[in-house]
Design an enzyme around this catalytic site. Structure first.
Site, PDB file in Angstrom:
ATOM      1  N   SER A 178       0.846  -1.188   0.000  1.00 16.46           N
ATOM      2  CA  SER A 178       0.000   0.000   0.000  1.00 16.46           C
ATOM      3  C   SER A 178       0.886   1.243   0.000  1.00 16.46           C
ATOM      4  O   SER A 178       2.075   1.167  -0.261  1.00 16.46           O
ATOM      5  CB  SER A 178      -0.933  -0.028   1.211  1.00 16.46           C
ATOM      6  N   CYS A 179       0.284   2.389   0.310  1.00 19.12           N
ATOM      7  CA  CYS A 179       0.916   3.690   0.078  1.00 19.12           C
ATOM      8  C   CYS A 179       2.338   3.796   0.632  1.00 19.12           C
ATOM      9  O   CYS A 179       2.669   3.219   1.654  1.00 19.12           O
ATOM     10  CB  CYS A 179       0.067   4.774   0.728  1.00 19.12           C
ATOM     11  N   GLY A 180       3.144   4.575  -0.078  1.00 16.28           N
ATOM     12  CA  GLY A 180       4.448   4.979   0.435  1.00 16.28           C
ATOM     13  C   GLY A 180       4.308   6.333   1.095  1.00 16.28           C
ATOM     14  O   GLY A 180       3.732   7.263   0.520  1.00 16.28           O
TER      15      GLY A 180
END
Length: 832
Positions: free
Chosen positions: A33-35
């Site tokens: 998922s998001c960085g």
């Protein structure tokens, strides 16, 4: 330390491996998922190199994003301090002079795309709101961009990006200036929503600015030419590369938002939004005064708003009402304090107090945050998202989703580390300090006497219990049978649900999977609970194991009037504390006996006249809602919805419908925070039914017929001529052994003392027979059955919460995490 930023080309997507050469690896297993992360200088020195490092970091997190087409990313951005020097030429062009750089604010505006008239209307709305709040509109600036780097989807949906330059009103200090800007932005958002105008404000601040969009990370500096300007200096920067999960990608929902960047999911977001709506009628804060209504809505409720955007709304309101931003995250995403024996008392008191103010925004989360002065990162109570940091000897701090985001000289590394569950790290650029978890929390926890407030104000029902739990009179078996018929108990539930729960202290285990036919297709009537399916965590939300991770799980529940989330007073802690939302009969009686006005309980009969026919139930629901409003207006803080009193002329209103209808009616009438809802019901008996009531608004549930049924079953077992190894017999045998051991000890003691008094002629009665005669055996069997039922219900509630990645029952409370299949829309609108 400086890094020259050079965009790297996007590599072509590799071809799939031939089917004839399978490997253990599959791209379908990748659910990164998001960085997310931040870069900051501890000494607060503003440098272009800080921005360059942040851009390099987010560039190297491109693999954590996704592509909509070959060139359109699902979102990337940076949040930095406002680069005053970069805007100096624009002020000169406009012939404007500001006394200090801090007197300038900039609003980043996403205006309607290619519609010049709509753009003019949007600018007029912005200027009208700003001037109405006493702000000085200095002029507009078109953000320089290069459209050629955009992918097709991004180019088609691109807004016109302009920046409005704002001057500080006379007499406003820094905090008041920021509050005034927030009020103006709220007015802009309300007006745009009313006019259905596509206008979005990524940032509106004199401290920070956000550059974001429907981009792949490496496109950020290529699209936003400002990011290449050496005059763009900052001491801190948040960065984010998005992997979309719960909302469709858009320019507006790219991150960072105005205070945070988030990797993960807020699984309680539906309940959080409902509670934020309920809180709006109770808002008060000394720093806002009469302007507090200008903060509405606390959370944007329109479709397409992400969970992160809603959390950002709440953080912004909390911090600008006087709290430190680190305080805000400790409050909204608390660490697992309930079962931590070695937590410092002052820190525990902080969390206990703030549990009286708000439910947690629960779910797996790694968060980076800033108010333009302090920047930091924190993890949720489970620590299910990675967050690592590096501290350099020259005072540069880099924190993010993984190591290796940027090239750093190992010889100059002072410290490396990672955040654990519930931990936080922060850099205060004003004080020039780096603070680790314990330093931050010890400092925040002593700012108010939270421990004293809790000790003086919080109430426990144990102090009001008149009798020992489970010692009530045995139930009338005929009355129990009649009620079981009325409330649709089945022999299957008695044999395969209630008896195993009472005997083993565990929820019974059925077959794997769920092949039960949908209730709407059933040939026989079903209770409303059967039409609701619990949701569960998917893809990026690993379910929690409530047994292995019991330290982070909690069933603590609070009853009473809730007060403004923006304030902190001793009165906020004036609540009743329960260790579980399951209330036994004695606890409900004790609650009714509390004489203090702050805990006045009012009982509403959830029955309707049978002679009125099916239409009578809807009329009864409206009556129940109206009675709830009147009771709250008259000072009641506990609304007990009760279906006791069923007879030949009065039928029960389904308790789930009553709870849901009252919950939403009180929200709509602006009274929900003034009272807790308690369900006193014969209807609920299994864990799913109890969870539905809690999930739609009940703070606590007393399943009195379930207890009466268990008591009836226990009495049958206690009076059975033989104790075999079935049903409740295991419990009976254990109690019999306890009685036998006790009698043996007394008999031996009497023999040693030479006491022969009370010895009857003939064969002596066995201890079990004597216990049966005086009723103590039946009482012990009932107590054990009740206790096992409570244990099994508590474990079952934790299991249901954990399936959705939620750790606390207060986070599950009113979260409405269900799918409704087969219920009429009129029922959904009225009750759910």
């Amino acid at each position: 330390m400086t890094h020259q930023y050079a965009p790297e080309p996007v590599l072509p997507t590799p071809h799939r491996a031939p089917a004839a050469r399978p490997t253990l690896y599959s791209p379908s297993h990748e659910h990164d998922s998001c960085g997310v992360g931040f870069v900051a200088r501890i000494d607060g020195r503003r440098e272009h190199a800080v921005l360059q490092t942040a851009l390099r970091c987010v560039h190297h997190l491109t693999h954590r994003g996704a592509l909509i087409d070959q060139r359109t990313g699902d979102g990337a951005g940076v949040l930095t301090q406002l680069p005053h020097a970069m805007f100096a030429p624009d002020l000169a062009r406009l012939g404007i002079r500001v006394d200090r750089p801090e007197d300038l604010a900039v609003g980043m505006m996403f205006l309607p795309g290619d519609d010049a008239n709509a753009q003019a209307v949007a600018r007029a709305i912005v200027e009208e709101a700003a001037r109405g709040c006493g702000l000085r509109v200095l002029g507009w600036r078109v953000a320089p961009v290069d459209e050629s780097v955009l992918g097709p989807v991004a180019a088609r949906s691109r807004p016109r990006i302009e920046q409005v330059l704002i001057g500080r009103p006379h007499g406003n200090d820094d905090d008041e200036f920021e509050r005034t800007l927030l009020v103006a932005r709220k007015q802009i958002e309300r007006r745009a929503l009313t006019m259905d105008l596509h206008l979005y404000v990524p940032s509106f601040s004199h401290r920070t600015i956000v550059y974001k969009g429907l981009l792949v990370a490496h496109q950020l500096p290529a699209f936003y030419l400002d990011l290449q300007d050496p005059a763009y200096t900052t001491a801190l920067a948040l960065f984010h590369q998005r992997y979309s999960t719960n909302t469709m990608p858009s320019w507006e929902m790219a991150q960072p938002f105005r205070t945070l960047a988030h990797n993960g999911e807020i699984n309680t977001v539906a309940g959080n939004r409902n509670w934020s709506l309920a809180r709006e009628s109770e808002l008060s804060a000394s720093v806002w005064g009469d302007r507090v209504r200008e903060l509405l809505p606390l959370c944007q409720q329109e479709a397409g708003v992400s969970d992160s955007a809603s959390l950002d709304n709440m953080v912004e309101a909390v911090t600008l009402s006087g709290r430190d931003i680190r305080h805000a995250f400790m409050m909204l995403q608390p660490e697992a304090w309930e079962n931590m024996p070695n937590m410092p008392p002052q820190r525990r008191a902080f969390y206990e107090y703030h549990a009286c103010l708000t439910e947690p925004w629960d779910g797996p989360a790694a968060l980076s945050f800033t108010d333009g002065i302090t920047v930091g990162s924190c993890l949720d109570r489970n620590g299910l998202r990675p967050s690592r940091y590096v501290i350099m000897r020259d005072g540069l701090v880099v924190a993010g989703s993984e190591v290796g985001m940027v090239e750093l000289d190992p010889a100059n590394v002072l410290e490396k580390g990672r955040l654990g569950p519930g931990q936080m790290i922060a850099v205060d650029t004003a004080r020039k300090e780096l603070m680790h978890n314990d330093e931050i929390k010890d400092e925040i926890a002593v700012r108010k006497p939270y421990g004293s407030w809790i000790k003086r104000q919080r109430v426990h029902l144990d102090d009001y219990l008149a009798t020992r739990p489970g010692t009530g009179l045995p139930p009338d078996s005929l009355d129990v049978l009649r009620q079981q018929v009325v409330f649709a108990y089945t022999q299957e539930e008695l044999s395969f649900v209630l008896k195993p729960m009472a005997n083993d202290g565990k929820e019974p285990v059925g077959s794997m999977g769920d092949d039960t036919a949908l209730a709407v297709l059933s040939a026989t009537p079903r209770l409303p609970y059967a039409y609701l399916k619990q949701k569960f965590a998917q893809v990026t939300n690993p379910p929690i194991d409530p047994i292995r991770e019991e330290l982070v799980m909690s069933l603590d529940t609070y009853l009473g009037r809730r007060r403004s989330v923006l304030d902190e007073t001793e009165a906020h802690a004036r609540l009743v504390h329960l260790t579980s939302p399951l209330m036994i009969n004695e606890e409900l009686d004790a609650l009714r006996r509390i004489a203090e006005p702050a805990f006045h309980a009012f009982t509403i009969q959830c029955l309707f006249d049978v002679s009125a026919g099916p239409d009578g139930m809807e009329a009864a629901l409206h009556r129940i809602c109206d009675e709830a409003v009147r009771a709250v207006d008259q000072g009641s803080t506990m609304l007990i919805l009760s279906d006791r009193g069923v007879d030949a002329s009065r039928a029960p209103v389904p308790m789930l419908l009553a709870v849901g209808a009252v919950h939403h009616h009180l929200i709509a009438r602006g009274r929900r925070l003034r009272a807790s809802i308690i369900a006193e019901t014969a209807e609920a008996r299994d864990v799913h039914q109890l969870a539905c009531l809690i999930g739609f608004g009940a703070s606590a549930v007393n399943p009195y017929l379930a207890f009466a049924t268990l008591g009836h079953l226990a009495d049958e077992t206690a009076s059975a001529p033989r104790l075999d190894k079935s049903e409740l017999a295991d419990a009976a045998a254990a109690v019999a052994r306890q009685i036998e051991d006790s009698a043996t000890r007394h008999r031996d003691a009497d023999a040693d003392a030479g006491d022969t008094n009370g010895v009857a002629s003939g064969a002596p009665a066995s201890p079990l027979e004597l216990a049966r005669e005086d009723g103590s055996f039946a009482r012990l069997i009932r107590e054990r059955a009740f206790r096992n039922y409570e244990v099994s219900v508590d474990a079952g509630l934790l299991k249901i919460c954990s399936k959705m990645g939620i750790s606390t029952i207060t986070g599950y409370h009113a979260a409405q995490i269900f799918e409704a299949i087969g219920l009429n829309q009129q029922v959904l609108d009225l009750c759910f």
